[in-house]
Scaffold this motif. Structure first.
Motif, PDB file in Angstrom:
ATOM      1  N   SER A   1       6.419  -4.422 -12.263  1.00  0.00           N
ATOM      2  CA  SER A   1       6.839  -3.057 -11.727  1.00  0.00           C
ATOM      3  C   SER A   1       5.918  -2.283 -11.316  1.00  0.00           C
ATOM      4  N   SER A   2       4.658  -2.155 -12.065  1.00  0.00           N
ATOM      5  CA  SER A   2       3.654  -1.196 -11.821  1.00  0.00           C
ATOM      6  C   SER A   2       2.945  -1.405 -10.660  1.00  0.00           C
ATOM      7  N   SER A   3       3.170  -2.653  -9.845  1.00  0.00           N
ATOM      8  CA  SER A   3       2.298  -2.867  -8.787  1.00  0.00           C
ATOM      9  C   SER A   3       3.094  -3.305  -7.456  1.00  0.00           C
ATOM     10  N   LEU A   4       4.500  -2.501  -7.355  1.00  0.00           N
ATOM     11  CA  LEU A   4       5.361  -2.638  -6.438  1.00  0.00           C
ATOM     12  C   LEU A   4       4.839  -1.690  -5.208  1.00  0.00           C
ATOM     13  N   ILE A   5       4.228  -0.809  -5.442  1.00  0.00           N
ATOM     14  CA  ILE A   5       3.619  -0.025  -4.602  1.00  0.00           C
ATOM     15  C   ILE A   5       2.018   0.121  -4.751  1.00  0.00           C
ATOM     16  N   ARG A   6       1.333  -0.099  -3.486  1.00  0.00           N
ATOM     17  CA  ARG A   6      -0.060  -0.326  -3.643  1.00  0.00           C
ATOM     18  C   ARG A   6      -0.627   1.199  -3.715  1.00  0.00           C
ATOM     19  N   ARG A   7      -1.795   1.140  -4.187  1.00  0.00           N
ATOM     20  CA  ARG A   7      -2.417   2.597  -4.380  1.00  0.00           C
ATOM     21  C   ARG A   7      -2.698   3.496  -2.909  1.00  0.00           C
ATOM     22  N   HIS A   8      -3.104   2.476  -1.994  1.00  0.00           N
ATOM     23  CA  HIS A   8      -3.262   3.168  -0.607  1.00  0.00           C
ATOM     24  C   HIS A   8      -1.953   3.816   0.063  1.00  0.00           C
TER      25      HIS A   8
END
Length: 106
Positions: free
Chosen positions: A24-31
């Motif tokens: 769940s922590s990587s569903l939305i990428r940093r950029h």
């Protein structure tokens, strides 16, 4: 987001592959988060600089989807689009002492 995560987990369970499992922590990428944080409710960027970086991010995303841009460690889409490391100064440990490593020594 919960529906997307459930769908990915179901797909992974059916294919018995761990490659498609996303936490769940990587569903939305940093950029993407960076762009969202600098976008007004009406869809405009908060500044001209943010708009330029957003255009670079979009360009690198396109290159990544075609395979011509590959992220390596800290050199991801956001870092390359901004053009500088996220945290240039770090604490370094070598031998018995600890020293501050600044960009002037690099």
């Amino acid at each position: 987001m919960d529906e997307k995560r459930k769908k990915k987990l179901e797909e992974a369970a059916q294919s018995r592959s761990t490659d498609t499992v996303i936490d769940s922590s990587s569903l939305i990428r940093r950029h993407v988060k960076w762009k969202m944080a600098r976008m007004k409710k009406i869809g405009q960027m908060t500044s001209e600089a943010a708009k330029e970086i957003t255009e670079k991010i979009d360009s690198f995303e396109e290159e990544a989807s075609q395979g011509s841009f590959v992220a390596h460690g800290r050199q991801d889409v956001l870092t390359v689009a901004i053009g500088r490391p996220e945290h240039p100064d770090r604490m370094g440990a070598a031998g018995v002492g600890v020293m501050i490593v600044t960009s002037q020594f690099l």
